[in-house]
Design a protein around this motif. Structure first.
Motif, PDB file in Angstrom:
ATOM      1  N   ARG A   1     -44.621 -21.160  13.240  1.00  0.00           N
ATOM      2  CA  ARG A   1     -43.251 -21.422  12.811  1.00  0.00           C
ATOM      3  C   ARG A   1     -42.378 -21.802  13.993  1.00  0.00           C
ATOM      4  N   GLY A   2     -41.165 -22.262  13.710  1.00  0.00           N
ATOM      5  CA  GLY A   2     -40.253 -22.688  14.764  1.00  0.00           C
ATOM      6  C   GLY A   2     -39.786 -21.537  15.632  1.00  0.00           C
ATOM      7  N   LYS A   3     -39.095 -21.879  16.689  1.00  0.00           N
ATOM      8  CA  LYS A   3     -38.585 -20.882  17.626  1.00  0.00           C
ATOM      9  C   LYS A   3     -37.258 -20.318  17.120  1.00  0.00           C
ATOM     10  N   TYR A   4     -37.093 -19.009  17.323  1.00  0.00           N
ATOM     11  CA  TYR A   4     -35.836 -18.370  16.964  1.00  0.00           C
ATOM     12  C   TYR A   4     -34.713 -18.831  17.880  1.00  0.00           C
ATOM     13  N   LEU A   5     -33.509 -18.971  17.324  1.00  0.00           N
ATOM     14  CA  LEU A   5     -32.302 -19.178  18.117  1.00  0.00           C
ATOM     15  C   LEU A   5     -31.307 -18.079  17.744  1.00  0.00           C
ATOM     16  N   ASN A   6     -30.802 -17.342  18.759  1.00  0.00           N
ATOM     17  CA  ASN A   6     -29.748 -16.385  18.463  1.00  0.00           C
ATOM     18  C   ASN A   6     -28.409 -17.115  18.443  1.00  0.00           C
ATOM     19  N   ALA A   7     -27.330 -16.396  18.202  1.00  0.00           N
ATOM     20  CA  ALA A   7     -26.019 -17.027  18.025  1.00  0.00           C
ATOM     21  C   ALA A   7     -25.590 -17.847  19.241  1.00  0.00           C
ATOM     22  N   SER A   8     -25.707 -17.287  20.443  1.00  0.00           N
ATOM     23  CA  SER A   8     -25.257 -18.007  21.636  1.00  0.00           C
ATOM     24  C   SER A   8     -26.130 -19.215  21.929  1.00  0.00           C
ATOM     25  N   ALA A   9     -27.443 -19.077  21.746  1.00  0.00           N
ATOM     26  CA  ALA A   9     -28.352 -20.204  21.979  1.00  0.00           C
ATOM     27  C   ALA A   9     -28.106 -21.307  20.950  1.00  0.00           C
ATOM     28  N   PHE A  10     -27.819 -20.910  19.722  1.00  0.00           N
ATOM     29  CA  PHE A  10     -27.494 -21.882  18.673  1.00  0.00           C
ATOM     30  C   PHE A  10     -26.254 -22.684  19.064  1.00  0.00           C
ATOM     31  N   ASN A  11     -25.196 -21.977  19.492  1.00  0.00           N
ATOM     32  CA  ASN A  11     -23.964 -22.657  19.874  1.00  0.00           C
ATOM     33  C   ASN A  11     -24.185 -23.645  21.009  1.00  0.00           C
ATOM     34  N   GLU A  12     -25.018 -23.278  21.949  1.00  0.00           N
ATOM     35  CA  GLU A  12     -25.292 -24.167  23.075  1.00  0.00           C
ATOM     36  C   GLU A  12     -26.050 -25.415  22.628  1.00  0.00           C
ATOM     37  N   MET A  13     -27.053 -25.228  21.775  1.00  0.00           N
ATOM     38  CA  MET A  13     -27.900 -26.347  21.387  1.00  0.00           C
ATOM     39  C   MET A  13     -27.203 -27.316  20.441  1.00  0.00           C
ATOM     40  N   VAL A  14     -26.324 -26.819  19.568  1.00  0.00           N
ATOM     41  CA  VAL A  14     -25.715 -27.709  18.580  1.00  0.00           C
ATOM     42  C   VAL A  14     -24.722 -28.686  19.204  1.00  0.00           C
ATOM     43  N   ASP A  15     -24.294 -28.422  20.427  1.00  0.00           N
ATOM     44  CA  ASP A  15     -23.361 -29.323  21.095  1.00  0.00           C
ATOM     45  C   ASP A  15     -24.052 -30.558  21.669  1.00  0.00           C
ATOM     46  N   SER A  16     -25.376 -30.565  21.648  1.00  0.00           N
ATOM     47  CA  SER A  16     -26.133 -31.685  22.207  1.00  0.00           C
ATOM     48  C   SER A  16     -26.299 -32.805  21.175  1.00  0.00           C
ATOM     49  N   SER A  17     -26.216 -34.046  21.645  1.00  0.00           N
ATOM     50  CA  SER A  17     -26.427 -35.198  20.765  1.00  0.00           C
ATOM     51  C   SER A  17     -27.890 -35.323  20.353  1.00  0.00           C
ATOM     52  N   GLU A  18     -28.759 -34.558  21.014  1.00  0.00           N
ATOM     53  CA  GLU A  18     -30.188 -34.594  20.709  1.00  0.00           C
ATOM     54  C   GLU A  18     -30.573 -33.556  19.661  1.00  0.00           C
ATOM     55  N   THR A  19     -29.585 -32.942  19.040  1.00  0.00           N
ATOM     56  CA  THR A  19     -29.836 -31.874  18.074  1.00  0.00           C
ATOM     57  C   THR A  19     -29.380 -32.273  16.679  1.00  0.00           C
ATOM     58  N   ILE A  20     -30.212 -31.956  15.699  1.00  0.00           N
ATOM     59  CA  ILE A  20     -29.870 -32.166  14.292  1.00  0.00           C
ATOM     60  C   ILE A  20     -29.903 -30.805  13.600  1.00  0.00           C
ATOM     61  N   ILE A  21     -28.810 -30.465  12.916  1.00  0.00           N
ATOM     62  CA  ILE A  21     -28.708 -29.182  12.204  1.00  0.00           C
ATOM     63  C   ILE A  21     -28.972 -29.439  10.726  1.00  0.00           C
ATOM     64  N   VAL A  22     -29.898 -28.685  10.143  1.00  0.00           N
ATOM     65  CA  VAL A  22     -30.296 -28.915   8.753  1.00  0.00           C
ATOM     66  C   VAL A  22     -30.051 -27.662   7.916  1.00  0.00           C
ATOM     67  N   ASP A  23     -29.247 -27.804   6.880  1.00  0.00           N
ATOM     68  CA  ASP A  23     -28.945 -26.709   5.963  1.00  0.00           C
ATOM     69  C   ASP A  23     -30.028 -26.651   4.888  1.00  0.00           C
ATOM     70  N   MET A  24     -30.762 -25.539   4.832  1.00  0.00           N
ATOM     71  CA  MET A  24     -31.861 -25.399   3.875  1.00  0.00           C
ATOM     72  C   MET A  24     -31.462 -24.547   2.663  1.00  0.00           C
ATOM     73  N   ARG A  25     -30.200 -24.676   2.263  1.00  0.00           N
ATOM     74  CA  ARG A  25     -29.724 -23.972   1.075  1.00  0.00           C
ATOM     75  C   ARG A  25     -29.416 -24.980  -0.035  1.00  0.00           C
ATOM     76  N   ASN A  26     -29.110 -24.468  -1.211  1.00  0.00           N
ATOM     77  CA  ASN A  26     -28.800 -25.321  -2.346  1.00  0.00           C
ATOM     78  C   ASN A  26     -27.415 -25.937  -2.217  1.00  0.00           C
ATOM     79  N   HIS A  27     -27.153 -26.954  -3.024  1.00  0.00           N
ATOM     80  CA  HIS A  27     -25.878 -27.664  -2.959  1.00  0.00           C
ATOM     81  C   HIS A  27     -24.684 -26.737  -3.141  1.00  0.00           C
ATOM     82  N   TYR A  28     -24.753 -25.839  -4.138  1.00  0.00           N
ATOM     83  CA  TYR A  28     -23.604 -24.988  -4.417  1.00  0.00           C
ATOM     84  C   TYR A  28     -23.342 -23.990  -3.294  1.00  0.00           C
TER      85      TYR A  28
END
Length: 339
Positions: free
Chosen positions: A130-157
């Protein structure tokens, strides 16, 4: 003792309202190999019943998925009992962000084929990869990069009332449909960092494994999902990049993460993120409704349902016989949809 509930829902809800102690809403999951899910389920039911735990728990050969409420005075005893189970020893418990303690009124533990219905039939699929875990601070750092895509795996509602900044919605209403759709949507982005997230982590963890199974290399998933992220971000004083409300699958139907209201009432279009179920027993549609429309439609999703709900109960029951539910609004992307 009986290993299932025998009391009516009406009485159980009344008992919950009369409780004088506080409850804590907790969720957890673990992918693990359970040889005999039924035996595991029965033993767990006995333990949790004695601790006055309410909630909804799914058990399968692939693991456990739980959303529960625990009397505050029993939280330590609950944690100790849980940690006695080898594959749950030390497991992270997600504590609800916005909690009134009234999330559940009964304990239900069900054995299922899978703890997350995924539609995966490939015998070579491996949840251990499975993929690597990201904690809150690591997530915040990575999402600021143009090389990152964030994917929501929940339903539309779920996405509709709250999501991370710049997150991609996979436009489907079931997780089993989302998995191949996400692969197809990102097939030309395999060199990017792919971060999957969901409510508590269980769906995005499996999604990360599925992406790796399909040739993606740099795949991550948010540790503990939105719930853990929100708690840790606030504890650590770092920016909260989630906007709006986190939809939850219990009687609360949502917990507020930020004051942003990013959705609208499905009936009048006013800014609103309050989910409700149509009170018409022949419908019970999940939709977003503001206070004004709730008063106007008496808690119903349409004039049709309002009319039916005003009829005597006997007439309502007759109308429901052999008739498909008429939907004014649909929780899918087809917002206005009549069957």
């Amino acid at each position: 003792m009986a290993l299932h509930n025998r009391v009516s829902a009406v009485e159980l809800k009344q008992r919950l309202q009369e409780e004088t102690f506080k409850r804590v809403t907790i969720s957890f999951y673990q992918y693990a190999k359970i040889e005999d899910p039924q035996a595991f389920r029965d033993a767990l039911y006995s333990t949790l019943f004695d601790l006055q735990v309410f909630g909804r728990i799914y058990v399968a050969h692939e693991g456990i998925n739980a959303q529960i409420s625990v009397p505050e005075a029993n939280v330590d005893a609950f944690r100790e009992a849980l940690y006695l189970i080898p594959f749950l020893n030390g497991i992270r418990l997600n504590i609800a962000v916005d909690d009134d303690g009234k999330s559940f009124f009964v304990l239900k533990i069900k054995v299922r084929e899978k703890i997350v219905a995924d539609g995966i039939e490939d015998p070579t699929f491996d949840m251990d990869n499975r993929g690597k875990y990201l904690n809150a601070s690591a997530f915040n750092e990575m999402v600021d990069s143009s090389e990152t895509i964030i994917v929501d795996m929940r339903n539309h509602y779920e996405y509709e009332v709250g999501h991370f900044e710049n997150a991609i919605e996979v436009p489907s209403d079931t997780f089993r449909e989302q998995l191949p759709m996400a692969v197809d949507m990102l097939k030309d982005q395999k060199d990017k960092n792919i971060i999957m997230y969901c409510t508590g982590g269980i769906r995005c963890e499996k999604a990360s494994a599925y992406m790796l199974h399909n040739g993606f290399q740099n795949v991550y998933h948010l540790e503990g999902g939105i719930i853990e992220y929100s708690n840790k971000a606030k504890e650590q004083g770092i920016p909260v990049k989630f906007k709006g409300k986190n939809f939850v699958f219990d009687d609360r139907l949502g917990e507020r993460i930020t004051e942003d209201i990013i959705s609208e009432c499905h009936q009048c279009g006013k800014p609103c993120d309050t989910h409700t179920n149509c009170v018409n027993d022949g419908c019970h549609l999940l939709f977003i409704q503001c206070e004004e429309c709730a008063a106007k439609y008496n808690g119903c999703c349409s004039e049709e349902c309002k009319t039916v709900h005003a009829l005597p109960l006997e007439e309502q029951a007759e109308l429901r016989k052999g008739v498909e539910k008429g939907l004014m609004f649909n929780k899918s992307r087809r917002k206005k949809h009549r069957i």
